[in-house]
Scaffold this motif. Structure first.
Motif, PDB file in Angstrom:
ATOM      1  N   GLN A 286      32.833  22.810 -16.895  1.00  0.00           N
ATOM      2  CA  GLN A 286      31.637  23.416 -17.479  1.00  0.00           C
ATOM      3  C   GLN A 286      31.945  24.643 -18.334  1.00  0.00           C
ATOM      4  O   GLN A 286      31.068  25.170 -19.016  1.00  0.00           O
ATOM      5  CB  GLN A 286      30.670  23.828 -16.351  1.00  0.00           C
ATOM      6  N   LEU A 287      33.175  25.121 -18.302  1.00  0.00           N
ATOM      7  CA  LEU A 287      33.526  26.385 -18.935  1.00  0.00           C
ATOM      8  C   LEU A 287      34.950  26.319 -19.466  1.00  0.00           C
ATOM      9  O   LEU A 287      35.834  25.753 -18.818  1.00  0.00           O
ATOM     10  CB  LEU A 287      33.411  27.531 -17.901  1.00  0.00           C
TER      11      LEU A 287
ATOM     12  N   ASP B 245      34.737  31.943 -24.128  1.00  0.00           N
ATOM     13  CA  ASP B 245      33.883  30.976 -23.442  1.00  0.00           C
ATOM     14  C   ASP B 245      32.948  31.659 -22.450  1.00  0.00           C
ATOM     15  O   ASP B 245      31.912  31.111 -22.078  1.00  0.00           O
ATOM     16  CB  ASP B 245      34.747  29.948 -22.715  1.00  0.00           C
TER      17      ASP B 245
ATOM     18  N   GLN C 214      27.619  32.679 -28.399  1.00  0.00           N
ATOM     19  CA  GLN C 214      27.454  31.425 -27.677  1.00  0.00           C
ATOM     20  C   GLN C 214      28.556  31.272 -26.627  1.00  0.00           C
ATOM     21  O   GLN C 214      29.722  31.047 -26.955  1.00  0.00           O
ATOM     22  CB  GLN C 214      27.481  30.247 -28.649  1.00  0.00           C
TER      23      GLN C 214
ATOM     24  N   GLN D 174      29.250  29.907 -22.297  1.00  0.00           N
ATOM     25  CA  GLN D 174      28.707  29.141 -21.178  1.00  0.00           C
ATOM     26  C   GLN D 174      28.371  30.021 -19.976  1.00  0.00           C
ATOM     27  O   GLN D 174      27.631  29.611 -19.076  1.00  0.00           O
ATOM     28  CB  GLN D 174      29.702  28.048 -20.738  1.00  0.00           C
TER      29      GLN D 174
ATOM     30  N   LEU E 158      24.215  26.705 -15.875  1.00  0.00           N
ATOM     31  CA  LEU E 158      24.907  27.042 -17.103  1.00  0.00           C
ATOM     32  C   LEU E 158      24.023  27.908 -17.992  1.00  0.00           C
ATOM     33  O   LEU E 158      22.793  27.761 -18.005  1.00  0.00           O
ATOM     34  CB  LEU E 158      25.295  25.786 -17.863  1.00  0.00           C
TER      35      LEU E 158
ATOM     36  N   ASP F  40      22.590  28.345 -21.353  1.00  0.00           N
ATOM     37  CA  ASP F  40      22.350  27.385 -22.434  1.00  0.00           C
ATOM     38  C   ASP F  40      21.671  28.100 -23.601  1.00  0.00           C
ATOM     39  O   ASP F  40      20.465  27.950 -23.826  1.00  0.00           O
ATOM     40  CB  ASP F  40      21.495  26.235 -21.922  1.00  0.00           C
TER      41      ASP F  40
END
Length: 399
Positions: free
Chosen positions: A174-175, A233, A257, A259, A394, A396
């Protein structure tokens, strides 16, 4: 410094009511409090510190006071503004001890101010429930100042649990692996960044941006521009209230941006959620609470009813719990400060957060470490020995 004797009206009301029943002495328990009303930490103290002193004193006096050896004694709060200045904190504590001759003194607000004041508490024999101090120096401090007690946990616990959450996210796909990290350059931020830097490195993360900024910095746009340029990230800031808001605002402006987005003190404030709305969803920060716990809900309702503001989702309840602990210790052993300190070392106290007791380093072993805004509520997602954590979501975007 300006002296304010808050809540005298409440004490007088409680005294009048109680004298009608013959249950109360005219003497009050004088409680001193020195914390920021001005300066960089005033906003944080206005949320987590001062309202809880007000709430606790009002509730104590409403029920007639604290039971001291069978006599109900109301409390009187004597307040000073330390201006977010360690020298002023020290002068205020000295004045409370020597001129006002208060029975007990509430902890100052903020790690640096608490540590600066610890020798003065010790010099005059006052137990210090250091509610807003987060440090790995607890064993050394409790050895140097045996009557100093800690409630919010250690630097390592907060940093390690943050790193673990990001590690779990990365391992779940996820990251990514790149971290941007910034910190306020005072005791709180420097120590947390130092521990987190080591833990991120041990976990195999690549720290692509790592910088600090002075306490009270007004323009944090260069910091966020530098973070964005590093293309991380995840973004992690060991920040205080003004910069927590400013960094988040700059992240939105720069459209950073990531996560995972983490800012520190003030992230759990209701004002954070109100200011950023749906953009706050997924933002992580220190602490958290079990918002579904009935005791917290009752406390939050009383907090808003008495003070007119909502508590935060971390240090507010812990500050209130520290006052519950002090009250229970006084009821157990009376107004002798040394006896109270000894009781703090050995007792277990029933608080809004559940039972609290202190280990051999005078450290509370049950506390929240990481929370996250989820659908308008800041929920605990990681803790040490507390129930009610929910899964992380997360981040988003900033919609």
């Amino acid at each position: 410094m300006k002296r304010r004797t808050a809540l005298k009206f409440a004490a007088a009301l409680a005294l009048t009511t109680s004298l009608a029943t013959g249950a109360v002495s005219a003497e009050t328990i004088r409680i001193g409090a020195a914390a920021p009303k001005t300066g960089p930490l005033a906003g944080g103290a206005a949320v987590s510190q001062w309202p809880n002193v007000t709430l606790w004193a009002a509730q104590v006096n409403e029920r007639g006071g604290i039971n001291v050896g069978g006599t109900m004694m109301p409390v009187e709060i004597i307040e000073y503004d330390d201006q977010t200045n360690p020298g002023e904190t020290i002068k205020a504590i000295q004045r409370l001890a020597t001129q006002d001759q208060v029975h007990f003194i509430v902890s100052p607000y903020g790690t640096g101010l608490v540590v600066a004041a610890a020798p003065i508490f010790a010099r005059y024999g006052y137990p210090l429930i250091a509610v807003s101090a987060i440090t790995d120096q607890q064993p050394a401090l409790s050895k140097q100042f045996p009557d100093m007690f800690f409630t919010l946990g250690t630097t390592s616990a907060l940093a390690e649990d943050t790193v673990k959450i990001l590690t779990d996210m990365r391992d779940a796909g996820q990251l990514g692996n790149k971290i941007a990290m910034v910190n306020v350059a005072d005791a709180f931020g420097i120590e947390l960044a130092g521990v987190a830097r080591d833990r991120f490195t041990e976990a195999g993360f690549d720290i692509v941006y790592d910088t600090s900024y002075p306490l009270g910095t007004q323009d944090l746009s260069p910091v966020m521009k530098g973070a964005k340029a590093a293309a991380p990230d995840a973004f992690v800031a060991w920040s205080y209230p003004p910069d927590t808001f400013a960094l988040t605002e700059q992240a939105i402006i720069e459209d950073l941006q990531v996560q995972a987005f983490y800012t520190a003190v003030a992230t759990p404030f209701p004002a954070f959620g109100a200011r950023f709305g749906t953009a706050a969803n997924g933002v992580m920060g220190p602490g958290g609470v079990n918002v579904d716990d009935a005791r917290f809900q009752d406390y939050a309702t009383a907090h808003e009813a008495v003070t007119g503001v909502k508590p935060d989702f971390w240090a507010s309840a812990t500050t209130y719990a520290s006052l519950e602990i002090l009250e229970q210790a006084i009821e157990a052993v009376g107004l002798d400060r040394k006896a109270v300190a000894d009781h703090l070392r050995t007792g277990t106290f029933d608080t809004v957060l559940g039972p609290i007791s202190f280990d051999e380093n005078n450290n509370n072993q049950a506390f929240w470490t990481v929370g996250q805004w989820q659908d308008g509520v800041f929920r605990g997602v990681a803790s040490r020995n507390r129930d009610g954590a929910v899964p992380v979501i997360l981040k988003d975007g900033w919609q």
